[in-house]
Design an enzyme around this catalytic site. Structure first.
Site, PDB file in Angstrom:
ATOM      1  N   GLU A  10      92.082 -18.747 -59.603  1.00 13.94           N
ATOM      2  CA  GLU A  10      92.065 -19.909 -58.330  1.00 13.94           C
ATOM      3  C   GLU A  10      92.842 -20.960 -59.439  1.00 13.94           C
ATOM      4  OE1 GLU A  10      91.849 -19.307 -55.196  1.00 13.94           O
ATOM      5  OE2 GLU A  10      89.997 -17.754 -55.347  1.00 13.94           O
ATOM      6  N   TYR A  34      86.853 -26.972 -61.779  1.00 14.93           N
ATOM      7  CA  TYR A  34      88.135 -26.405 -62.083  1.00 14.93           C
ATOM      8  C   TYR A  34      88.635 -26.339 -63.649  1.00 14.93           C
ATOM      9  CZ  TYR A  34      93.320 -24.171 -63.231  1.00 14.93           C
ATOM     10  OH  TYR A  34      94.596 -23.977 -64.289  1.00 14.93           O
ATOM     11  N   ILE A  50     103.406 -17.903 -62.656  1.00 17.22           N
ATOM     12  CA  ILE A  50     102.977 -17.972 -64.162  1.00 17.22           C
ATOM     13  C   ILE A  50     102.880 -15.990 -64.309  1.00 17.22           C
ATOM     14  CG2 ILE A  50     102.911 -18.104 -66.414  1.00 17.22           C
ATOM     15  CD1 ILE A  50     101.259 -20.784 -65.134  1.00 17.22           C
ATOM     16  N   VAL A  54      90.260  -9.382 -59.163  1.00 12.95           N
ATOM     17  CA  VAL A  54      89.506  -8.967 -60.986  1.00 12.95           C
ATOM     18  C   VAL A  54      87.668  -8.708 -60.940  1.00 12.95           C
ATOM     19  CG1 VAL A  54      89.393 -11.509 -61.429  1.00 12.95           C
ATOM     20  CG2 VAL A  54      90.254  -9.598 -63.113  1.00 12.95           C
ATOM     21  N   ALA A  57      95.032 -14.151 -63.783  1.00  9.30           N
ATOM     22  CA  ALA A  57      94.311 -14.607 -62.678  1.00  9.30           C
ATOM     23  C   ALA A  57      93.204 -15.224 -62.503  1.00  9.30           C
ATOM     24  CB  ALA A  57      93.663 -12.596 -61.877  1.00  9.30           C
TER      25      ALA A  57
HETATM   26  N1  LIG Z   1     100.760 -23.846 -62.956  1.00 12.45           N
HETATM   27  C1  LIG Z   1     100.029 -24.160 -63.748  1.00 12.45           C
HETATM   28  O1  LIG Z   1     100.776 -25.367 -64.059  1.00 12.45           O
HETATM   29  C2  LIG Z   1      98.925 -23.798 -64.815  1.00 12.45           C
HETATM   30  C3  LIG Z   1      98.689 -25.010 -65.461  1.00 12.45           C
HETATM   31  C4  LIG Z   1      97.730 -24.776 -66.734  1.00 12.45           C
HETATM   32  C5  LIG Z   1      96.538 -23.100 -66.681  1.00 12.45           C
HETATM   33  N2  LIG Z   1      97.450 -22.798 -65.580  1.00 12.45           N
HETATM   34  C6  LIG Z   1      97.047 -21.410 -65.713  1.00 12.45           C
HETATM   35  O2  LIG Z   1      97.708 -20.001 -65.513  1.00 12.45           O
HETATM   36  C7  LIG Z   1      97.273 -19.010 -64.358  1.00 12.45           C
HETATM   37  C8  LIG Z   1      98.027 -18.543 -63.517  1.00 12.45           C
HETATM   38  O3  LIG Z   1      98.566 -19.593 -62.911  1.00 12.45           O
HETATM   39  P1  LIG Z   1      99.406 -19.802 -61.732  1.00 12.45           P
HETATM   40  O4  LIG Z   1     100.477 -20.827 -61.605  1.00 12.45           O
HETATM   41  O5  LIG Z   1     100.488 -18.789 -62.162  1.00 12.45           O
HETATM   42  O6  LIG Z   1      98.731 -19.622 -60.608  1.00 12.45           O
HETATM   43  P2  LIG Z   1      98.826 -18.562 -58.928  1.00 12.45           P
HETATM   44  O7  LIG Z   1      98.358 -18.880 -58.145  1.00 12.45           O
HETATM   45  O8  LIG Z   1     100.652 -18.759 -58.980  1.00 12.45           O
HETATM   46  O9  LIG Z   1      99.189 -16.937 -59.280  1.00 12.45           O
HETATM   47  C9  LIG Z   1      97.920 -17.231 -59.271  1.00 12.45           C
HETATM   48  C10 LIG Z   1      97.513 -14.596 -59.205  1.00 12.45           C
HETATM   49  O10 LIG Z   1      96.139 -14.148 -59.640  1.00 12.45           O
HETATM   50  C11 LIG Z   1      96.058 -13.517 -58.373  1.00 12.45           C
HETATM   51  N3  LIG Z   1      93.938 -14.664 -58.045  1.00 12.45           N
HETATM   52  C12 LIG Z   1      93.549 -15.126 -58.348  1.00 12.45           C
HETATM   53  N4  LIG Z   1      92.469 -15.182 -58.221  1.00 12.45           N
HETATM   54  C13 LIG Z   1      91.728 -13.223 -58.071  1.00 12.45           C
HETATM   55  C14 LIG Z   1      91.447 -12.875 -57.729  1.00 12.45           C
HETATM   56  N5  LIG Z   1      89.734 -12.652 -58.517  1.00 12.45           N
HETATM   57  N6  LIG Z   1      91.255 -11.421 -58.872  1.00 12.45           N
HETATM   58  C15 LIG Z   1      92.918 -10.942 -58.814  1.00 12.45           C
HETATM   59  N7  LIG Z   1      93.937 -12.448 -58.918  1.00 12.45           N
HETATM   60  C16 LIG Z   1      93.769 -12.698 -58.002  1.00 12.45           C
HETATM   61  C17 LIG Z   1      96.733 -14.811 -56.961  1.00 12.45           C
HETATM   62  O11 LIG Z   1      96.728 -14.010 -55.905  1.00 12.45           O
HETATM   63  C18 LIG Z   1      98.056 -15.052 -57.579  1.00 12.45           C
HETATM   64  O12 LIG Z   1      98.821 -14.443 -58.001  1.00 12.45           O
HETATM   65  C19 LIG Z   1      95.449 -19.677 -63.677  1.00 12.45           C
HETATM   66  O13 LIG Z   1      95.077 -18.960 -65.158  1.00 12.45           O
HETATM   67  C20 LIG Z   1      96.247 -20.791 -63.933  1.00 12.45           C
HETATM   68  O14 LIG Z   1      94.453 -21.207 -64.489  1.00 12.45           O
HETATM   69  C21 LIG Z   1      99.164 -22.777 -64.332  1.00 12.45           C
END
Ligand SMILES: NC(=O)c1ccc[n+]([C@@H]2O[C@H](COP(=O)([O-])OP(=O)(O)OC[C@H]3O[C@@H](n4cnc5c(N)ncnc54)[C@H](O)[C@@H]3O)[C@@H](O)[C@H]2O)c1
Length: 368
Positions: A79, A179, A13, A57, A77
Site C-alpha cells: 500500500e 507508511y 514500478i 501477498v 507489493a
Molecule cells: N512510487 C514511488 O515513488 C515509490 C517510492 C518509494 C518506494 N516505493 C515502493 O515501491 C513499491 C512499488 O510502488 P509503486 O509506485 O509501483 O506502487 P503501485 O501502487 O503502483 O504498485 C503496487 C502494486 O502492489 C499491489 N499490491 C498492493 N497491496 C498488495 C497485496 N497486499 N498483495 C498483492 N499485491 C498488492 C497493487 O495492486 C499494485 O499493483 C512499493 O513497495 C512502494 O512502497 C515507491
C-alpha cells in the site's frame, strides 16, 4: 534462465521492472492483488510474456504456489501513500508488514537465492542537514509549533538555519508516518530473514519515482502524478507549505535497472541502498517545469501555505553506495524527461482527485 517472482508486478514500478527483466532474459512471474485504488481506472498492461497470479501477498497458499520454481524475489507489493497511511493504519500495516511476513514465511524451505525489497526514502524522515559552517547535524525534526507558525525550514538548537545536504544510508532513520514505519519494518524483516536463513537480501530505498504508467488518479502517491492530473484538468497543482521543499526525482526506468542490478551484483546482499537521481529540485520548480512541459505554463501552482501531517521538508539522495555496489548510474534527468511524461499524461485522461484528497486530510485534522 532464471525465474523471478515480482510481487506488485502490475503496479507502476513493477511493470517497468518486469519489462527490464524480460528484456534481459529472465522469466517473470507476477503476484499482484490488483487493489482498486491503483487499478480501478485502468487495466494494468503487463507484457504477455509474464505470468500473472492475481492474489494477495497475505494469502500464504497462493504465495507458496507463486514461489514454485523461482530463483529470486523482487518484493514491491505494498500500500503506497504517506497521507492515507495516517488514517488507514490497519490497511497499511496489514498489507505491508503482515504481507512481507507471510511472503518470508512461505520462503522458508524454498530454494530462493535472493530477495530484493522496495523500501523508501520516507524512512529517513528529514534528510541530512548541516550548519552554514559545514557542521553535520544528527537527527533533526521540525517542531509542531514551528510548522503551525509557518516556520517550515529546519533550525538548529540555537535557532540557526540548517542547510539540507545529500542523504546517505548512514543517516539514522526517523519514522514520521505509518507508511514510513511499514517500509522500515519491511526492509528489516527481509534483512533479518536473509541473515537467519542464508538468503541473499537487499533493500532499495527508492526516492520519488516518476515516469509513464504512474497511477495518475490515485491522489495519495507521487507528487508529479498529482500535479499532472491537476494540470491535465486545467487545475493548479496544490502545493503544501511554500514550495521550497526539496526532493529527488528518479526515473522509473532507472529504478527498474537498479532492481535488476540488485538481483545480479555480488556485492549487494546485506545492504540497504539509496536509489535516487542524486539531483535535488524544489517542489515549486517541479510544478512549473511540468506546467511548461504540458503546454500550460500559465497555470501557476496553488501554494497552500499549510503543512500536511507526516511530511518532511527536504530529502534527496546520496547515491555513492548504489554507484559502488550496483554500478548504478542514472540515465535520465527530470528536466529532460518531462516532455515524454507530459505526452503520456495527455494520452491517458487523468481524473483529478486532488481536492478529494485534501478534504480527507483536512477532515481528520492532518493539515495545519
Ligand atoms: N512510487 C514511488 O515513488 C515509490 C517510492 C518509494 C518506494 N516505493 C515502493 O515501491 C513499491 C512499488 O510502488 P509503486 O509506485 O509501483 O506502487 P503501485 O501502487 O503502483 O504498485 C503496487 C502494486 O502492489 C499491489 N499490491 C498492493 N497491496 C498488495 C497485496 N497486499 N498483495 C498483492 N499485491 C498488492 C497493487 O495492486 C499494485 O499493483 C512499493 O513497495 C512502494 O512502497 C515507491
Amino acid at each position: 534462465m532464471a525465474k523471478i517472482l515480482v510481487t506488485g508486478g502490475c503496479g507502476f514500478i513493477g511493470r517497468h521492472v518486469t519489462e527490464e527483466l524480460l528484456e534481459n532474459g529472465y522469466e517473470v512471474r507476477i503476484l499482484d492483488a490488483m487493489i482498486d485504488q491503483v487499478h480501478a481506472d485502468a487495466e494494468a498492461s503487463v507484457p504477455d510474456a509474464a505470468e500473472v497470479i492475481r492474489a494477495d501477498v497475505r494469502d500464504k497458499a497462493a504465495v507458496k504456489a507463486a514461489l514454485d520454481g523461482v530463483d529470486g524475489v523482487l518484493h514491491l507489493a505494498a500500500e503506497v501513500g504517506v497521507g492515507q497511511s495516517m488514517y488507514e493504519i490497519a490497511r497499511y500495516v496489514g498489507g505491508n508488514d503482515l504481507g512481507t511476513a507471510v511472503l518470508l514465511e512461505a520462503m522458508i524451505d524454498m530454494p530462493i537465492r535472493r530477495i530484493v525489497v522496495a523500501s523508501s526514502m520516507s524512512v529517513y524522515g528529514e534528510g541530512r542537514y548541516e550548519t552554514a559552517s559545514g557542521e553535520a547535524q544528527g537527527l533533526v525534526r521540525r517542531k509542531g509549533s514551528d510548522i503551525k507558525a509557518g516556520r517550515w525550514d529546519l533550525q538548529g538548537p540555537d535557532g540557526q538555519a540548517l542547510m539540507p545536504v545529500a542523504t546517505d544510508e548512514e543517516k539514522p532513520v526517523d519514522l514520521a508516518s505509518i507508511y514510513a514505519l511499514t517500509k522500515y519494518t519491511q526492509e528489516k524483516q527481509v534483512l533479518i530473514f536473509g541473515e537467519a536463513y542464508g538468503v541473499e537480501a537487499v533493500a532499495l530505498r527508492l526516492f520519488n519515482v516518476f515516469g509513464a504508467g504512474q497511477a495518475l488518479s490515485n491522489p495519495y502517491t507521487g507528487v508529479l502524478a498529482n500535479f499532472a492530473s491537476r494540470l491535465a484538468n486545467d487545475q493548479p497543482p496544490m502545493i503544501f507549505e511554500d514550495g521550497a521543499q526539496r526532493r529527488d526525482f528518479v526515473h522509473v526506468r532507472d529504478v527498474a535497472r537498479a532492481f535488476r542490478l540488485a538481483l545480479e551484483q555480488p556485492q549487494a546482499p546485506g545492504h540497504v541502498i539509496n536509489i535516487g537521481s542524486g539531483q535535488a529540485y524544489t517542489i515549486a520548480e517541479v510544478a512549473s517545469l511540468l506546467a511548461e512541459a504540458m503546454g500550460v505554463p500559465d497555470i501557476k501552482p496553488d501554494i497552500l501555505r499549510k503543512a500536511r501531517s507526516g511530511d518532511i521538508r527536504n530529502c534527496f539522495a546520496d547515491i555513492s553506495k548504489a554507484r559502488e555496489l550496483l554500478g548504478f548510474d542514472p540515465a535520465y534527468r527530470l528536466e529532460n524527461s518531462l516532455g515524454p511524461f507530459a505526452e503520456w499524461v495527455r494520452s491517458t485522461g487523468a481524473i483529478d482527485r486532488g481536492a478529494e484528497m485534501r478534504k480527507q486530510l483536512e477532515e481528520r485534522g492532518l493539515v495545519s
